[in-house]
Design a protein around this motif. Structure first.
Motif, PDB file in Angstrom:
ATOM      1  N   GLY A 297      -2.266  63.584 -19.778  1.00  0.00           N
ATOM      2  CA  GLY A 297      -1.114  63.331 -18.911  1.00  0.00           C
ATOM      3  C   GLY A 297      -0.782  64.503 -18.010  1.00  0.00           C
ATOM      4  O   GLY A 297      -1.658  65.272 -17.623  1.00  0.00           O
ATOM      5  N   ILE A 298       0.509  64.642 -17.688  1.00  0.00           N
ATOM      6  CA  ILE A 298       0.968  65.750 -16.854  1.00  0.00           C
ATOM      7  C   ILE A 298       1.318  66.898 -17.790  1.00  0.00           C
ATOM      8  O   ILE A 298       2.134  66.733 -18.704  1.00  0.00           O
ATOM      9  N   ASN A 299       0.711  68.030 -17.531  1.00  0.00           N
ATOM     10  CA  ASN A 299       0.940  69.160 -18.436  1.00  0.00           C
ATOM     11  C   ASN A 299       1.458  70.365 -17.674  1.00  0.00           C
ATOM     12  O   ASN A 299       0.690  71.204 -17.213  1.00  0.00           O
ATOM     13  N   PRO A 300       2.780  70.457 -17.529  1.00  0.00           N
ATOM     14  CA  PRO A 300       3.358  71.588 -16.803  1.00  0.00           C
ATOM     15  C   PRO A 300       3.308  72.879 -17.633  1.00  0.00           C
ATOM     16  O   PRO A 300       2.898  72.863 -18.798  1.00  0.00           O
ATOM     17  N   ASP A 301       3.758  73.964 -17.019  1.00  0.00           N
ATOM     18  CA  ASP A 301       3.729  75.267 -17.690  1.00  0.00           C
ATOM     19  C   ASP A 301       4.757  75.312 -18.826  1.00  0.00           C
ATOM     20  O   ASP A 301       5.624  74.462 -18.941  1.00  0.00           O
ATOM     21  N   GLU A 302       4.621  76.346 -19.658  1.00  0.00           N
ATOM     22  CA  GLU A 302       5.473  76.496 -20.845  1.00  0.00           C
ATOM     23  C   GLU A 302       6.951  76.523 -20.505  1.00  0.00           C
ATOM     24  O   GLU A 302       7.765  75.876 -21.157  1.00  0.00           O
ATOM     25  N   ALA A 303       7.281  77.254 -19.447  1.00  0.00           N
ATOM     26  CA  ALA A 303       8.696  77.399 -19.073  1.00  0.00           C
ATOM     27  C   ALA A 303       9.299  76.035 -18.762  1.00  0.00           C
ATOM     28  O   ALA A 303      10.438  75.732 -19.138  1.00  0.00           O
ATOM     29  N   THR A 304       8.524  75.217 -18.075  1.00  0.00           N
ATOM     30  CA  THR A 304       9.008  73.880 -17.718  1.00  0.00           C
ATOM     31  C   THR A 304       9.179  73.025 -18.962  1.00  0.00           C
ATOM     32  O   THR A 304      10.168  72.302 -19.106  1.00  0.00           O
ATOM     33  N   LEU A 305       8.220  73.139 -19.874  1.00  0.00           N
ATOM     34  CA  LEU A 305       8.302  72.345 -21.099  1.00  0.00           C
ATOM     35  C   LEU A 305       9.611  72.592 -21.835  1.00  0.00           C
ATOM     36  O   LEU A 305      10.219  71.680 -22.382  1.00  0.00           O
ATOM     37  N   LYS A 306      10.033  73.842 -21.803  1.00  0.00           N
ATOM     38  CA  LYS A 306      11.262  74.215 -22.518  1.00  0.00           C
ATOM     39  C   LYS A 306      12.500  73.549 -21.923  1.00  0.00           C
ATOM     40  O   LYS A 306      13.530  73.435 -22.569  1.00  0.00           O
ATOM     41  N   MET A 307      12.399  73.122 -20.675  1.00  0.00           N
ATOM     42  CA  MET A 307      13.549  72.476 -20.031  1.00  0.00           C
ATOM     43  C   MET A 307      13.819  71.087 -20.591  1.00  0.00           C
ATOM     44  O   MET A 307      14.893  70.531 -20.416  1.00  0.00           O
ATOM     45  N   PHE A 308      12.819  70.499 -21.224  1.00  0.00           N
ATOM     46  CA  PHE A 308      12.998  69.134 -21.721  1.00  0.00           C
ATOM     47  C   PHE A 308      13.456  69.131 -23.165  1.00  0.00           C
ATOM     48  O   PHE A 308      12.786  69.642 -24.061  1.00  0.00           O
ATOM     49  N   ALA A 309      14.646  68.573 -23.369  1.00  0.00           N
ATOM     50  CA  ALA A 309      15.163  68.468 -24.727  1.00  0.00           C
ATOM     51  C   ALA A 309      14.382  67.417 -25.504  1.00  0.00           C
ATOM     52  O   ALA A 309      14.250  67.481 -26.718  1.00  0.00           O
ATOM     53  N   ARG A 310      13.865  66.433 -24.778  1.00  0.00           N
ATOM     54  CA  ARG A 310      13.170  65.339 -25.461  1.00  0.00           C
ATOM     55  C   ARG A 310      11.768  65.151 -24.879  1.00  0.00           C
ATOM     56  O   ARG A 310      11.575  65.201 -23.667  1.00  0.00           O
ATOM     57  N   GLN A 311      10.811  64.958 -25.751  1.00  0.00           N
ATOM     58  CA  GLN A 311       9.448  64.648 -25.332  1.00  0.00           C
ATOM     59  C   GLN A 311       8.947  63.469 -26.129  1.00  0.00           C
ATOM     60  O   GLN A 311       9.397  63.219 -27.247  1.00  0.00           O
ATOM     61  N   GLU A 312       8.009  62.741 -25.507  1.00  0.00           N
ATOM     62  CA  GLU A 312       7.461  61.596 -26.222  1.00  0.00           C
ATOM     63  C   GLU A 312       5.977  61.499 -25.904  1.00  0.00           C
ATOM     64  O   GLU A 312       5.586  61.578 -24.734  1.00  0.00           O
TER      65      GLU A 312
END
Lengths: 628, 318
Positions: free
Chosen positions: B242-257
């Motif tokens: 899928g779409i795999n953004p950088d670590e910093a961006t990942l931290k912005m999402f409270a929820r992942q699925e």
């Protein structure tokens, strides 16, 4: 009907059976789906190959499978043969082949037949199981005889059944054989034509049709008491024979156009059917878009990024393309738009001829949208004008609209085989660096012309826009720039106009009456003028091929005639109708334009009956105008 | 890299410099301050630089609306055409010139309302282009009218008492069209995700449909604030394909699925859910592509063309 006195084998030995003529008009009418058109087209092609002048035009019902044995079902074809070049469909038919007694009434309504017309009718209906059919047949035959037609009852189906299990399928080829005998066509040529017609079918189908062709030929030889000889002039040049839509299709490829983007619409679509058959071998593609708007959008996108593309349409499709045509004018994208005109307004008469789109193509868009409009007047010009249109579109960076019509589109005529020139084919796309100082619209003030950067050219990057823009292609609402840009786009028409010669008058350069026409009516107008001149009338005609800008010198030509009148297939008020006055009369479309541009009081003779205009009706009008 | 385009080897030019961000910038964007369009422009310019797209080989095609002004701010080729008609033009460009990088910039009115017919068919053509749908749920340029994606009850100048129909769901619609090959969603304010999504779309060899949730702070400020502040509302779809953004961006999402982008049934369920999912809903790398249908038939030599025309004329010869 049965010729009992002459039992001789060869028509050459039958001088009293054969009659020599300068020309003849033949019609085949049948129920839709019985193949009358295929028979007639083949007959026309064979005749052209023999060196006769030929014009054919189809009679097309509105529905695909209308109820049989009704006037609505009448489907067929007219073939006019002559010793000389034939330029139009002519007046009443001399010989008719009818597959039943009902369908001819659709043509009788159109006054297509006359006293003395030979009427060859399928006889099986006289023996039908249904009493109503039998009495309909008997009544019709009596009526035909009362109208003065010379009726011959022909056992078409009965004869076909001797050779083929399904007479309905092959009757048309039997009729083709019949006609080939009556008009003394070369049977070998006819066989070749049948093979060509059925080239995509199985050998079994081809053989069956060849058998029926020969059977029809033999039957006529033995059973009919008349034959006609229309001497042919052996062609000095190699000829090709095709209809106007096929000529457009060949013109598209010969012009170097590689992308044709279309949406199906009658009567334009057959152009793209033919094109789709072979364009891939010549390098190109037909794109069937999801709608008329997308069709022109795709063509414009393709033109913007490369060579000029073409879109092919008819009236209702043209209406939908209006906004994109405006964009192509505004953003100066070369484009060829072919409009095979049909009856309007709205969906109108899809299969019938009209010349009603002239003002729509010129003035259909909001804002001022100068563009170049051409109208071929012969099948050969359908071919040539696409090549011309592509050249003009690129040189002048403008959409060029080609106005053909249903009459040219379905009319078949022979013309000298064109010699394909390599320079017609467009050069490869220029991808060299852009040197015009970053200006995508570096208008030459004298001509309005500018060079066009094509994506891939480094340094030419610009954003094409339909908004008002400067020479640099920048969006601007500056009043002076919009005024200037509009003038530059208009100037291109004036510059193109300088390349045109005054049109040549057909007949004397002065006289009592000048008829002015455009498009497919040329043959009929010139024939009527020639006939009237034989009667001593001082009448001439002028045919315009360029409608925007128009050819120069028109006012000088008009001045030398007592009266000037356009002949057109579009609506005009009859001056004698209630409420119509010289001030409120709505004129035919070319008449409007000529009145406005020359200030000459030009009259018009026009109708919207959906039929090709007949020389006799024009002749009648001339006699009335000149009190002959 | 370095401006070389392997699709057009004749254009090989080793003297060419490295393109910088400035090479893709043109003029000053006239969008309102705070408008989400600005961040998409930055992301696209960055993509062009990262991929070293030659400006002369890159075309941005747009329709009409705020977002459709986009091509004017790119120093590449551009086509700012008619309302709702970007797709047919872009298809014509790509069809004739498979060597060009084609981007389509469109808005919710442009794509999902006036251009809806062309949109559906463009999905089906599946030509190699990157589509950026700027969806701000309102008509901005014409001053606040209801858009096809406006939430029901949206107060606008055409529906002063609230809009009365449920909105079009662009992801759901796209997933419903035959031959959809790349369907993703992102948002202007999650910049890392925005960039990663556009890049994934660019890399997909087909019709990459990216719906970008864009804030209109001028006409829809309340909605814009709500979208930004409600972090719980956004769910990031994660998958190695899928779409795999950088670590910093990942931290912005409270929820992942986790979501497998080859699973179209699950993709449709996600599209229809009440929650907002960002990421790659669906990808089919093998869907038929219309640009491959035509490309091999273009650019024939003169001799070959003349032979074909003459052969055709022979058929009509008398």
């Amino acid at each position: 009907m049965k010729n009992t006195t002459e039992q001789v084998e060869s028509p050459v030995q039958l001088p009293n059976k054969k009659k020599t003529l300068r020309g003849h008009i033949v019609e085949i009418v049948s129920d839709s789906g019985e193949g009358a058109q295929k028979a007639g087209q083949s007959f026309g092609a064979i005749s052209a190959k023999m060196g006769n002048g030929v014009w054919t035009v189809e009679i097309i019902p509105a529905d695909i499978q209308p109820p049989a044995r009704t006037k609505e079902s009448a489907s067929g074809i007219r073939i006019r043969l002559g010793s000389e070049t034939v330029t139009n469909a002519g007046d009443e038919a001399d010989l008719v082949v009818a597959f039943n007694e009902v369908v001819p009434y659709a043509r009788i309504e159109q006054k297509a037949y006359r006293e003395g017309t030979l009427f060859l009718i399928e006889s099986k209906w006289g023996e039908d199981n249904n009493k109503a059919v039998r009495s309909s047949y008997a009544e019709a035959l009596e009526d035909f005889r009362n109208r003065g037609y010379r009726v011959y009852e022909i056992p078409m189906e009965k004869e076909c059944l001797r050779w083929a299990p399904n007479a309905k399928k092959g009757k048309n080829m039997w009729v083709l054989g019949l006609l080939c005998n009556i008009y003394q066509r070369d049977l070998g040529l006819a066989e070749g034509q049948v093979r060509q017609t059925f080239r995509k079918k199985s050998q079994e189908v081809i053989d069956s049709n060849l058998t029926l062709l020969k059977a029809g030929y033999g039957w006529a030889e033995e059973n009919l008491d008349f034959q006609f000889d229309i001497p042919a002039r052996k062609a000095e040049q190699e000829l090709v024979v095709m209809n106007g839509n096929e000529a457009l299709s060949l013109g598209i490829v010969a012009s170097g156009i590689e992308v044709c983007s279309m949406y199906p619409i009658t009567p334009a679509t057959s152009t793209t059917h033919h094109l789709a058959e072979y364009i891939e071998k010549a390098g190109g593609i037909v794109h069937q878009a999801e709608d008329e708007i997308a069709a022109i959008g795709f063509a414009i996108g393709s033109s913007y990024a490369g060579k000029t593309s073409v879109t092919v349409t008819s009236g209702p499709g043209l209406a939908l393309k209006t906004e994109f045509i405006g964009l192509a004018v505004m953003a100066e994208v070369p484009l060829v738009i072919i409009d095979v005109q049909r009856g309007g307004p709205s969906t109108g008469l899809p299969t019938k001829v009209e010349q009603s789109d002239l003002l729509a193509v010129l003035y259909g868009q909001p804002g001022d949208t100068p563009k170049i409009v051409l109208a071929p007047s012969t099948i050969e010009e359908c071919f040539q004008f696409v090549i011309l249109a592509r050249k003009i579109a690129e040189a002048f960076r403008v959409p060029v609209i080609l106005l053909s019509d249903a009459n040219l589109g379905t009319g078949v005529q022979p013309f000298p085989r064109p010699s394909i020139q390599p320079e017609w084919l467009a050069a490869p796309i220029d991808q060299s660096p852009w040197k015009e100082n970053g200006k995508p619209y570096g208008w030459d003030p004298q001509t309005g012309l500018s060079r066009r950067p094509v994506p891939g050219q480094p340094g030419g990057e610009y954003t094409l826009t339909g908004l008002a823009h400067s020479e640099e292609g920048k969006v601007t609402y500056d009043p002076d720039i919009n005024q200037r840009a509009s003038a530059m786009r208009s100037r291109k028409l004036a510059a193109f106009g300088r390349t045109l010669k005054p049109p040549v008058v057909h007949g004397d350069e002065e006289g009592d009456l000048l008829l002015v026409g455009w498009g497919s009516t040329r043959g009929a107008i010139e024939e009527a003028v020639d006939r009237a001149r034989e009667l001593g009338a001082k009448v001439s005609s002028l045919h315009l091929r360029f409608l925007s800008p128009m050819e120069p010198g028109l006012k000088d030509i008009f001045r030398r005639f007592g009266k000037v009148m356009t002949v057109e297939l579009n609506y005009s008020d009859n001056p004698n109708d209630p409420l119509i006055t010289p001030e409120n009369r709505r004129y035919a479309q070319l008449a409007w334009m000529l009145r406005a541009s020359t200030l000459v009081d030009i009259d018009c003779f026009s109708n919207v009956q959906g039929q090709p205009i007949r020389p006799a009706s024009i002749l009648q009008m001339i006699r009335k105008e000149l009190n002959l | 890299m370095f401006g070389l385009n392997t699709e057009c080897i004749l254009d090989l030019d080793t003297t060419r410099q490295y393109f910088t961000l400035d090479d893709y910038k043109k003029g000053t964007a006239r969008w309102c301050p705070g408008c989400g369009d600005h961040s998409v422009l930055s992301a696209v310019q960055k993509l062009c630089r990262e991929e070293q797209l030659p400006p002369e080989k890159t075309v941005f095609v747009s329709g009409i609306g705020c977002s459709s002004r986009f091509p004017h701010y790119m120093d590449t080729y551009g086509f700012h055409g008619l309302h709702g008609r970007a797709f047919p033009v872009a298809c014509g460009v790509k069809f004739r010139r498979p060597d060009l990088h084609v981007f389509v910039v469109t808005g919710d009115g442009d794509c999902c309302s006036i251009g809806a017919g062309a949109w559906l068919h463009a999905i089906r053509y599946n030509m190699n282009m990157t589509v950026l749908l700027f969806d701000n749920n309102i008509y901005g340029m014409t001053k606040k009218q209801t858009s096809p994606t406006s939430r029901m009850g949206t107060i606008s100048n055409t529906h002063p008492h609230g809009s009365v129909l449920p909105p079009v769901n662009p992801i759901q619609t796209t997933l419903g069209v035959a031959n959809a090959s790349f369907v993703a969603q992102t948002a202007d304010w999650v910049r890392g995700h925005l960039y990663a999504t556009i890049k994934a779309g660019y890399e997909h060899k087909g019709f990459s449909f990216i719906r970008i949730l864009v804030r209109c702070t001028h006409f829809m400020n309340e909605l814009a604030n709500e979208m930004i502040s409600n972090k719980e509302h956004l769910i990031m779809l994660s998958h190695e394909q899928g779409i795999n953004p950088d670590e910093a961006t990942l931290k912005m999402f409270a929820r992942q699925e986790a979501h497998d982008p080859t699973d179209i049934h699950r993709a449709r369920q996600l599209a229809e859910s009440e929650e907002v999912h960002l990421g790659l809903f669906y990808q089919d790398k093998n869907a038929p592509k219309y640009d491959q249908y035509g490309a091999h038939n273009l650019g024939f030599g003169v001799d070959q063309r003349m032979a074909a025309i003459n052969a055709e004329l022979d058929r009509f010869a008398v």
